[in-house]
Scaffold this active site. Structure first.
Site, PDB file in Angstrom:
ATOM      1  N   TYR A   1       1.166  -1.150  -0.089  1.00 61.41           N
ATOM      2  CA  TYR A   1      -0.226   0.028  -0.047  1.00 61.41           C
ATOM      3  C   TYR A   1       0.884   0.721   0.038  1.00 61.41           C
ATOM      4  CZ  TYR A   1      -3.212   3.837   1.045  1.00 61.41           C
ATOM      5  OH  TYR A   1      -3.787   4.644   1.515  1.00 61.41           O
TER       6      TYR A   1
ATOM      7  N   GLU B   1      -3.383   7.471  -3.961  1.00 61.28           N
ATOM      8  CA  GLU B   1      -3.353   5.849  -3.626  1.00 61.28           C
ATOM      9  C   GLU B   1      -2.922   4.948  -4.929  1.00 61.28           C
ATOM     10  OE1 GLU B   1      -5.541   5.153   0.261  1.00 61.28           O
ATOM     11  OE2 GLU B   1      -7.107   3.552  -1.773  1.00 61.28           O
TER      12      GLU B   1
END
Ligand code: GDP
Ligand code: MN
Length: 381
Positions: free
Chosen positions: A101, A189
């Protein structure tokens, strides 16, 4: 403003982030045609402004063009978190060895963009933060200097021991930071940032949220807006120049000024109610704005009472009163209304309201209490 995955990926790609090739399809046939052109396995991915599409069945691996058509037929028209899927991204499928992530958000506490990175990628980062916070590295960036290479390398090594991979990850952090800054984003993101069995790093998902206040000077980003993916009442409010956010409660609030709107919502909750919305009609409200505000609020069936809270400064309370009278003549109210106003032209406003059968209050606490009570018990005006 939210943008779609394929749009975020185009921005990331323009800043050098490695992204597998992909194209958008609006029909199963288009999806098949794109997959056939790529000549390898593809992912068919729902394009809606919602996370967790994979879990909802909106992300599918397809070995053949025929399968891409079938999966696209199943995903197009599907509802994900209340949003209808109108387009899918057809993109070359990657082989996955591990998922990380990488995200940047604007942190209000440090007043800086902050990187969050974790080797526990793919799943909800909120869950990782709640259960295993030590698996997330936070790196704040001083915007005067930008992301420093030692910071990027620190994050790279947090994800990968191998120096070549750490360097590749660090390069992607820099590219993501550039994309974030250049777009006026409040969030950028990559989840997951994938390591392939061949040792390559690629971004297979992309998400961006743009700060609405940055849109005026970025027409190319504003052009990415997709109204069909937004809450209809919020679209209507934006077109009417009202600051409006839909909430879950039943007290519809019409207020002038963001601070007073916040205070009003606090008070609604204090007296045991739940606001149905945040709505700021702005400083120089004309009757037209009030008419629009009432139309938007009364079209929400969960609104059981309407509360006006107006502090007249530049806003003239008689303008607001005229707006209320005009709006309710056009569309008679089906729910009770409580009107509190004070300040500029208060006497004129009260007279306009009383001549048209409305009561006006001046005390904020009393007005909020009354609105909460009416929303709970119902009751005629
Ligand atoms: P999200 O559920 O909305 O976050 O959508 P993602 O694009 O992140 O996809 C969800 C999951 O599908 C990912 O975490 C991966 O496990 C898987 N996935 C996505 N893209 C690919 C791909 O190209 N290849 C493979 N094998 N799996 C993928
Ligand atoms: Mn994802």
């Amino acid at each position: 403003m939210n943008i779609h995955e394929y749009q975020a990926k185009e921005i990331f790609r323009a800043h050098g982030v490695p992204i597998p090739p992909g194209e958008v399809a609006r029909t199963p046939e288009q999806a098949e045609e794109i997959a056939a052109r790529y000549g390898k396995a593809v992912m068919v991915k729902a394009q809606v402004h919602a996370g967790g599409r994979g879990k909802a069945g909106g992300v599918k691996f397809c070995k053949t063009p025929a399968e891409a058509r079938e999966k696209a037929a199943a995903i197009l028209g599907m509802q994900i978190k209340g949003l209808t899927v109108e387009q899918v991204l057809v993109t070359e499928a990657a082989d996955i060895a591990s998922e990380a992530y990488v995200g940047i958000i604007v942190d209000r506490a440090t007043k800086k963009p902050v990187f969050m990175v974790s080797a526990a990628g793919g799943i909800d980062i909120e869950e990782v933060a709640a259960t295993t916070p030590e698996k997330i590295l936070y790196v704040p960036v001083d915007v005067r200097y930008g992301l420093r290479s030692y910071q990027a390398m620190q994050m790279g090594f947090f994800l990968h021991e191998d120096v070549k991979r750490a360097r590749a990850a660090a390069r992607i952090m820099g590219q993501l930071y550039e994309a974030f800054m250049a777009s006026g984003a409040s969030l950028a993101e990559i989840n997951p940032l994938v390591l392939t069995p061949e040792g390559e790093l690629i971004a297979v998902d992309g998400k961006m949220v743009i700060d609405d206040n940055e849109l005026d000077r970025r027409p190319e980003i504003e052009a990415l807006r997709d109204d069909s993916s937004e809450e209809p009442s919020e679209v209507e409010a934006r077109l009417a120049n009202l600051t409006f956010i839909k909430l879950e409660g039943n007290v519809g609030c019409v207020v002038n000024g963001a601070g007073l709107a916040m205070a009003t919502m606090d008070l609604v909750k204090y007296y045991g109610g739940e606001p149905a919305n945040f709505l700021d009609i702005g400083g120089s409200s004309n009757p037209e704005k009030v008419v629009n505000a009432l139309r938007i609020i009364t079209s929400d069936p969960s609104v059981k009472a309407i509360l006006f809270n107006i502090f007249g400064g530049i806003t003239r309370t008689d303008d607001v009163a005229n707006g209320i009278v005009t709006a309710t003549k056009q569309n008679p109210l089906k729910v009770p209304i409580v009107i509190r106003l004070t300040g500029t032209n208060e006497e004129i406003a009260v007279k306009i309201l009383e001549d048209n059968g409305f009561a006006a209050m001046t005390d904020m606490d009393a007005a909020v209490q009354k609105a909460v009570q009416l929303a709970t018990t119902g009751g005629a005006r």
